[in-house]
Write a protein that holds these residues in place. Structure first.
Motif, short mmCIF file in Angstrom:
data_model
loop_
_atom_site.label_atom_id
_atom_site.label_comp_id
_atom_site.label_asym_id
_atom_site.label_seq_id
_atom_site.Cartn_x
_atom_site.Cartn_y
_atom_site.Cartn_z
N ALA A 32 1.51 2.62 0.38
CA ALA A 32 0.59 2.18 -0.53
C ALA A 32 0.31 0.81 -0.85
O ALA A 32 -0.88 0.28 -0.63
CB ALA A 32 0.97 2.92 -1.96
N ILE A 33 1.45 -0.03 -0.67
CA ILE A 33 1.33 -1.37 -1.01
C ILE A 33 0.67 -2.05 0.43
O ILE A 33 -0.08 -2.75 0.29
CB ILE A 33 2.81 -1.86 -1.25
CG1 ILE A 33 3.18 -1.47 -2.61
CG2 ILE A 33 2.57 -3.35 -1.11
CD1 ILE A 33 2.40 -1.89 -3.71
N GLY A 34 1.22 -1.38 1.78
CA GLY A 34 0.65 -2.33 2.84
C GLY A 34 -0.92 -1.82 3.07
O GLY A 34 -1.83 -2.73 3.40
N ALA A 35 -1.10 -0.73 2.75
CA ALA A 35 -2.86 -0.31 2.93
C ALA A 35 -3.72 -1.19 2.03
O ALA A 35 -4.85 -1.32 2.34
CB ALA A 35 -2.90 1.36 2.68
N ALA A 36 -3.20 -1.35 1.04
CA ALA A 36 -4.03 -2.22 -0.17
C ALA A 36 -4.23 -3.62 0.41
O ALA A 36 -5.33 -4.06 -0.20
CB ALA A 36 -3.38 -2.36 -1.45
N ALA A 51 -4.79 -6.92 -5.35
CA ALA A 51 -3.69 -6.15 -4.61
C ALA A 51 -2.77 -5.76 -5.77
O ALA A 51 -2.42 -6.33 -6.86
CB ALA A 51 -2.94 -7.23 -3.68
N PRO A 52 -2.25 -4.23 -5.57
CA PRO A 52 -1.44 -3.87 -6.67
C PRO A 52 -0.16 -4.66 -7.05
O PRO A 52 0.08 -4.69 -8.40
CB PRO A 52 -1.08 -2.59 -6.23
CG PRO A 52 -2.33 -2.02 -4.95
CD PRO A 52 -2.63 -3.48 -4.52
N LEU A 53 0.52 -5.13 -6.06
CA LEU A 53 1.67 -5.72 -6.41
C LEU A 53 1.51 -7.17 -7.14
O LEU A 53 2.26 -7.44 -8.23
CB LEU A 53 2.52 -6.23 -5.38
CG LEU A 53 3.82 -6.37 -5.44
CD1 LEU A 53 4.68 -5.16 -6.00
CD2 LEU A 53 4.52 -6.91 -4.01
N PRO A 67 -8.29 -1.70 -3.80
CA PRO A 67 -7.10 -1.87 -3.33
C PRO A 67 -6.17 -0.73 -3.75
O PRO A 67 -5.56 -0.03 -2.96
CB PRO A 67 -6.80 -3.28 -3.67
CG PRO A 67 -7.69 -4.09 -3.83
CD PRO A 67 -8.88 -3.17 -4.54
N SER A 68 -6.16 -0.87 -5.15
CA SER A 68 -5.05 0.27 -5.74
C SER A 68 -5.53 1.65 -5.48
O SER A 68 -4.61 2.53 -5.15
CB SER A 68 -5.07 -0.02 -7.39
OG SER A 68 -4.47 -1.35 -7.61
N LEU A 69 -6.89 2.00 -5.62
CA LEU A 69 -7.27 3.39 -5.21
C LEU A 69 -7.11 3.75 -3.77
O LEU A 69 -6.35 4.89 -3.49
CB LEU A 69 -8.79 3.41 -5.30
CG LEU A 69 -9.10 3.40 -7.00
CD1 LEU A 69 -10.53 3.57 -7.11
CD2 LEU A 69 -8.29 4.48 -7.72
N ALA A 112 2.34 0.45 7.93
CA ALA A 112 2.37 -0.29 6.47
C ALA A 112 2.49 -1.77 6.71
O ALA A 112 1.85 -2.49 6.36
CB ALA A 112 3.47 0.31 5.57
N ALA A 113 3.38 -2.25 7.75
CA ALA A 113 3.91 -3.42 7.83
C ALA A 113 2.93 -4.29 8.76
O ALA A 113 2.22 -5.43 8.09
CB ALA A 113 5.13 -3.88 8.74
N VAL A 114 2.25 -3.54 9.47
CA VAL A 114 0.92 -4.24 10.22
C VAL A 114 0.22 -4.45 9.31
O VAL A 114 -0.65 -5.42 9.41
CB VAL A 114 0.66 -3.32 11.35
CG1 VAL A 114 -0.73 -3.58 12.13
CG2 VAL A 114 1.59 -3.25 12.52
N ALA A 115 -0.32 -3.39 8.70
CA ALA A 115 -1.58 -3.55 7.47
C ALA A 115 -1.10 -4.60 6.65
O ALA A 115 -1.95 -5.51 6.32
CB ALA A 115 -1.92 -2.41 7.00
N GLY A 116 -0.01 -4.77 6.13
CA GLY A 116 0.51 -5.79 5.02
C GLY A 116 0.36 -7.15 5.77
O GLY A 116 -0.43 -8.00 4.91
N LEU A 117 1.13 -7.47 6.60
CA LEU A 117 1.04 -8.63 7.17
C LEU A 117 -0.31 -9.10 7.85
O LEU A 117 -0.51 -10.32 7.71
CB LEU A 117 2.16 -8.64 8.33
CG LEU A 117 3.51 -8.51 7.76
CD1 LEU A 117 4.52 -8.26 9.00
CD2 LEU A 117 3.84 -9.55 6.76
N GLY A 118 -0.91 -8.29 8.29
CA GLY A 118 -2.32 -8.32 8.98
C GLY A 118 -3.27 -8.75 7.66
O GLY A 118 -4.12 -9.78 7.96
N GLY A 119 -3.06 -8.06 6.66
CA GLY A 119 -4.03 -8.42 5.38
C GLY A 119 -3.59 -10.10 4.72
O GLY A 119 -4.56 -10.51 4.46
#
Length: 588
Positions: A27-31, A43-45, A130-132, A251-258
């Motif tokens: 959820a966090i990484g995709a956002a 971003a949610p966090l 992002p949260s949705l 999730a890591a790829v999405a989060g770091l990429g974002g």
């Protein structure tokens, strides 16, 4: 047959908790990539963390600053992530019994992220995306791991007992035989075994108890162990862990990429392209001897990289100077709007000004001295023409943060600036690029608005800036303070001459005298170094003939108005700390 009313083993709980944590990570990484389009604050966090900053009680904020200093935001984000991980783990265990509980928990967190994002200053409906998106993909991950094709067998199960084979006619055991031999092997018996058994001597009533266990073993071996009773089924475990690894990697790829994409969209390149104009009034030269250059003593001019940063922004606002606008409005006779180029075209002045945070405790380091380049705020206010009774100028940041500065202070002739440069370079992004306020003599919470986009003329009676409803004073003039930098607490010194040194400040009043004493003895006047102006701090030094033993050094300053700092120790709330700074040392 799976029985979800049975107990979960420790191993099973661990797998369920891992499923919950993985779903949260997804959820966090995709956002994050979505937040690149809607803004990092959505971003949610970050959104939830910003909400925490706004609602947490002032004493808790001050505790965080006192413990973590300028790393308070990192500590908040790490703490939020840890709490989220614990919540997700508990949710995973509950979801293993009832998936709906886990999905409801993820939906609740997504709703919290949406609410936090939409309540930020300048938010729009797109900030909810992002949260949705993160919540939807987190829920999908939880379903895949606990109810879908990736699920392991987490629960004890009870296989149906195998039917007993039919007993051939005439072989029914008599009651006496049943008592003597309570367990008989099932199935046909080999002739040799039957002969050996018939040759055995009769046994007493006690001996069948001893023979019952060995004869029962074949029956026990015939019943398969219950998968999931002690550990997860090996095939299910491999499938589950492979899925967890894949989802966490994604999730890591999405989060770091974002995060990388957000950095690419930053304004560092735009900052490097800014050419600062030559000031029409350059800063006075730093006099010789202003910096004593002693070990442990703070330098007279604070390096930009070491300048303290205290604000409420969890992510540094990225403001493009090409689109930046300053609006001066409210209770004025003439509203003004300026672009960044308009501001650079105006006459600039350069001044050394020491800034201090109201959260700086006695002896603290949330203070620094720098050379600032900017436009005098007084000139802009004079052009706008404040109306009668407009005794407050509200500086508003791009992220909605506000500070209230007395209008009279900004127009009394001091070097209050809309600064665009710091120590000869464009403002660093984390220090307010492209434009911030710098006002000598006031704590930052009432004057030093970073990323400023508005100056609104109003009154203290009509508007409370950000920190005022949270228990801080509406006006915050800097108190006279002093600090011992050398020696440091618990230093071990050698008997003989010791140079005691530090800094003292009373911006826009100046320092007249600094005194030091040892172990409560008489006050001894220190030597003041020269300084640029009354708007900066001053270094001081005093030669001490140290004797062996444990000693306590204390310092106090007297400002140019003749006011000596009070010995009464008070906390930073509501308008700055007071008291004498003391240092304990050992002399050998």
């Amino acid at each position: 047959m799976i029985d979800k009313t049975g107990p979960m083993t420790t191993t099973s709980r661990g797998y369920a908790a891992l499923a919950g944590i993985t779903a949260a990570a997804v959820a966090i990484g995709a956002a994050e990539p979505v937040a690149v389009l809607t803004g990092a604050r959505s971003a949610p966090l970050i959104a939830v963390g910003g909400l925490v900053v706004d609602v947490v009680p002032a004493p808790l904020k001050q505790f965080a600053i006192a413990v973590f200093g300028t790393y308070d935001k990192i500590a908040l984000l790490v703490g939020t992530a840890v709490l989220l991980g614990a919540f997700a783990a508990a949710l995973g265990v509950l979801a293993a019994r009832r998936l709906g509980i886990g999905l409801a928990g993820i939906a609740a967190f997504a709703a919290l992220g949406v609410a936090a994002a939409l309540t930020r200053a300048g938010a729009n409906l797109f900030d909810a995306l992002p949260s949705l998106v993160g919540g939807a993909l987190g829920a999908l991950a939880l379903w895949l791991l606990l109810a879908g094709p990736l699920q392991p067998q987490l629960w004890s199960w009870s296989p149906a007992a195998p039917a007993a084979p039919p007993v051939p006619p005439g072989r029914e055991p008599s009651p006496e035989a049943s008592e003597r031999r309570p367990v008989e092997p099932s199935g046909p018996v080999e002739p040799a075994a039957a002969a050996a058994r018939s040759a055995e001597p009769a046994v007493s009533e006690a001996r069948p108890v001893e023979r019952a266990a060995p004869e029962a073993r074949p029956i026990e071996a015939a019943v398969p162990p219950a998968p999931g009773r002690d550990e997860v089924d090996p095939e299910g475990r491999r499938r589950f862990l492979t899925g967890v690894g894949t989802l966490l990697g994604a999730a890591a790829v999405a989060g770091l990429g974002g995060h990388w994409l957000a950095g690419r969209r930053g304004v560092s390149a735009a900052r490097r392209a800014v050419a600062l104009p030559t000031p029409s009034a350059a800063a006075p030269a730093v006099p010789a001897g202003a910096d004593l250059s002693l070990a442990q003593l703070a330098p007279y001019v604070t390096p930009t990289s070491g300048f303290y940063r205290i604000d409420t922004a969890l992510v540094v606002p990225q403001v493009d100077p090409a689109t930046w606008r300053l609006r001066i409005h409210g209770r004025v006779r003439r509203e003004i709007e300026l672009s960044f180029d308009d501001l650079l075209a105006r006459p600039m002045v350069e001044r050394y000004v020491t800034l201090a945070c109201v959260s700086n405790d006695v002896g603290g380091d949330l203070i620094g001295n720098a050379r600032w380049l900017g436009v005098p705020i007084k000139e802009l206010l004079d052009e706008a023409g404040p109306e009668e009774g407009a005794d407050q100028v509200v500086g508003r940041s791009v992220d909605g943060w506000t500070c209230g500065t007395p209008t009279a202070v900004l127009r009394d002739g001091r070097d209050a600036l809309l600064a665009v440069g710091m120590n000869g370079e464009p403002l660093p992004v984390e220090h307010g690029f492209p434009v911030r306020m710098v006002v000598p003599g006031l704590y930052g919470y009432v004057s030093a608005c970073k990323w400023v986009t508005e100056l609104e003329l109003t009154s203290f009676a009509d508007f409370d800036a950000y920190w005022v409803p949270r228990g801080w004073s509406a006006q915050g003039p800097i108190k006279t303070q002093s600090r011992i930098d050398a020696p440091r607490p618990r230093n071990r010194l050698t008997a003989g001459p010791v140079m005691v040194a530090g800094v003292a400040w009373a911006q826009h009043r100046g320092i007249r005298k600094v005194e030091v004493r040892v172990d409560g003895g008489p006050w001894r006047e220190a030597t003041l170094a020269p300084t640029v102006s009354v708007d900066t701090w001053v270094q001081w030094s005093w030669r001490w003939d140290a004797t062996p033993g444990e000693h306590t050094l204390q310092v106090r300053a007297t400002d140019a108005d003749g006011v000596t700092q009070t010995p009464q120790r008070r906390p930073v709330e509501p308008d700055g700390a007071t008291g004498w700074h003391s240092v304990s040392v050992t002399v050998r």
